[in-house]
Design an enzyme around this catalytic site. Structure first.
Site, PDB file in Angstrom:
ATOM      1  N   ASP A 143       0.802  -1.247   0.000  1.00 32.85           N
ATOM      2  CA  ASP A 143       0.000   0.000   0.000  1.00 32.85           C
ATOM      3  C   ASP A 143       0.826   1.285   0.000  1.00 32.85           C
ATOM      4  O   ASP A 143       0.310   2.349  -0.326  1.00 32.85           O
ATOM      5  CB  ASP A 143      -0.935   0.024   1.220  1.00 32.85           C
ATOM      6  CG  ASP A 143      -2.005  -1.047   1.158  1.00 32.85           C
ATOM      7  OD1 ASP A 143      -2.172  -1.657   0.083  1.00 32.85           O
ATOM      8  OD2 ASP A 143      -2.661  -1.284   2.188  1.00 32.85           O
TER       9      ASP A 143
ATOM     10  N   ASP B 257       1.694   3.047   2.489  1.00 33.70           N
ATOM     11  CA  ASP B 257       0.959   4.009   3.317  1.00 33.70           C
ATOM     12  C   ASP B 257       1.658   4.309   4.644  1.00 33.70           C
ATOM     13  O   ASP B 257       1.003   4.541   5.658  1.00 33.70           O
ATOM     14  CB  ASP B 257      -0.466   3.497   3.574  1.00 33.70           C
ATOM     15  CG  ASP B 257      -0.479   2.149   4.276  1.00 33.70           C
ATOM     16  OD1 ASP B 257       0.587   1.507   4.358  1.00 33.70           O
ATOM     17  OD2 ASP B 257      -1.552   1.737   4.743  1.00 33.70           O
TER      18      ASP B 257
HETATM   19  O1  F6P Z   1      -2.533  -3.994   3.166  1.00 32.43           O
HETATM   20  C1  F6P Z   1      -2.363  -4.688   1.996  1.00 32.43           C
HETATM   21  C2  F6P Z   1      -3.693  -5.084   1.411  1.00 32.43           C
HETATM   22  O2  F6P Z   1      -3.466  -5.831   0.236  1.00 32.43           O
HETATM   23  C3  F6P Z   1      -4.651  -3.922   1.137  1.00 32.43           C
HETATM   24  O3  F6P Z   1      -4.353  -3.236  -0.050  1.00 32.43           O
HETATM   25  C4  F6P Z   1      -5.979  -4.649   1.114  1.00 32.43           C
HETATM   26  O4  F6P Z   1      -7.025  -3.766   1.454  1.00 32.43           O
HETATM   27  C5  F6P Z   1      -5.790  -5.688   2.175  1.00 32.43           C
HETATM   28  O5  F6P Z   1      -4.397  -5.909   2.309  1.00 32.43           O
HETATM   29  C6  F6P Z   1      -6.467  -7.005   1.904  1.00 32.43           C
HETATM   30  O6  F6P Z   1      -6.239  -7.831   2.989  1.00 32.43           O
HETATM   31  P1  F6P Z   1      -6.573  -9.382   3.012  1.00 32.43           P
HETATM   32  O7  F6P Z   1      -5.568 -10.099   2.154  1.00 32.43           O
HETATM   33  O8  F6P Z   1      -6.450  -9.755   4.449  1.00 32.43           O
HETATM   34  O9  F6P Z   1      -7.946  -9.540   2.458  1.00 32.43           O
END
Ligand code: F6P
Length: 322
Positions: A128, A130
């Site tokens: 991200d 971020d």
């Molecule tokens: O933080 C990385 C990320 O890929 C985000 O961009 C996304 O919102 C989230 O993780 C998805 O998480 P998970 O794989 O737990 O569904």
């Protein structure tokens, strides 16, 4: 400092393996014992701590994912979970920990430092991008290249059918994946929550560009606040019925794949610097790279969210999309 542990946590990101490799080999070079903790904080709680050597990290620099596995641990957020993790670090005589992860990982480490004196140093691992304190997080470069590659392919079919496509990309709290990949793929519009989406303006832009552009790609960040691309496509179809509209949710392909060279090199630099930082007595900070130099940002500052995206990129994106 005699023994270091390394673990990955939160969402996996391409380049985590390169970082683990750097931590392990830098430790060995400095005559430190090095162990890996499996499954993030869950493994710390359950005592999944394994010895590592230079060969345990052979042949992984080019692989996405993380050989140490990862988790988003709910148990670590409890007092009981943290106590168990502390006992396991102490009984394994761990003198320092390298945590590779994102926002949640560093928040956890900060909270943990109230009950456990073992120093933690972080490496920013999240697609991200971020986090404050680094220009690029581990995995971001690979993820945006994955998006650009996918959108290039979508562009081919969109061109052939004169279609309008809405493409949803990841970025839980930040629109940085959307912004850069949108610019890189020549998107007609990029929807992110940091730059307010004016639905009327979007419609006007799409209406005006209808005549002289055969394909149109709108990149939509999952955090844009516009709702799902399915609903967005339906909403736009009602106002612009002459458009043949399709949508695509790129999803978890953005998290996988071989890391780019930039991710491999940055991850290696950060893993290397993390071990050196622990040896110098640093703790509770995140390693980053700013202007091509290693930087150190206290966890409490690193986890603050980016409020404003690069205004120059936002401005340029609007100009280039006419
Ligand atoms: O933080 C990385 C990320 O890929 C985000 O961009 C996304 O919102 C989230 O993780 C998805 O998480 P998970 O794989 O737990 O569904």
């Amino acid at each position: 400092m005699k023994k270091i542990a390394v673990f990955s946590s939160g969402g996996d990101a391409p380049g985590m393996n390169a970082c683990i490799r750097a931590v392990v080999r830098t430790s060995i070079f400095n005559h430190l014992d090095v162990t890996g903790i499996m499954h993030g904080y869950d493994g710390m709680i359950n005592g999944e701590i394994i010895p590592m050597n230079a060969r345990s990290v052979s042949g992984i620099i080019h692989r996405g994912g993380t050989i140490l596995k990862t988790a988003r641990s709910a148990e670590f957020m409890t007092q009981e979970g943290m106590n168990k993790a502390k006992q396991n670090l102490e009984s394994n005589k761990i003198d320092g920990v390298v945590a590779i992860g994102g926002d949640g990982t560093f928040r956890g480490a900060l909270e943990f430092s109230n009950i456990c004196s073992v120093p933690f140093v972080g490496c920013p691992g999240t697609i991200d991008n971020d986090l404050i304190g680094t220009d690029f997080t581990i995995g971001y470069d690979t993820a945006i290249n994955t998006v650009v590659d996918a959108v290039d392919k979508i562009r081919d079919t969109a061109e052939s059918h004169d279609r309008l496509f809405f493409v949803e990309v990841m970025g839980r709290d930040a629109g940085l994946i959307a912004l850069r990949s949108g610019i890189g793929s020549g998107a007609e519009a990029i929807l992110i929550s940091e730059a307010e989406t004016d639905f009327e303006k979007l419609i006007q832009h799409l209406r005006e560009s209808r005549k002289d552009k055969s394909s149109k790609i709108v990149i939509v960040s999952e955090q844009s606040g516009t709702g799902s691309v399915v609903k967005l496509a339906e909403k736009v179809k009602k106002v612009l019925p002459f458009y043949d509209i399709r949508f695509s949710v790129l999803g978890h392909i953005q998290r996988g794949g071989n890391p780019s060279c930039m991710d491999r090199v940055n991850s290696s630099r950060m893993g290397f610097a993390a071990v050196e930082a622990l040896m110098q007595g640093k703790k509770n900070l995140m390693i980053g790279i700013i202007n091509n130099k290693i930087s150190y940002t206290p966890f409490e500052n690193a986890v603050k969210h980016i409020e404003e995206l690069h205004p120059d990129l936002v401005k340029m994106m609007r100009v280039l999309a006419i």
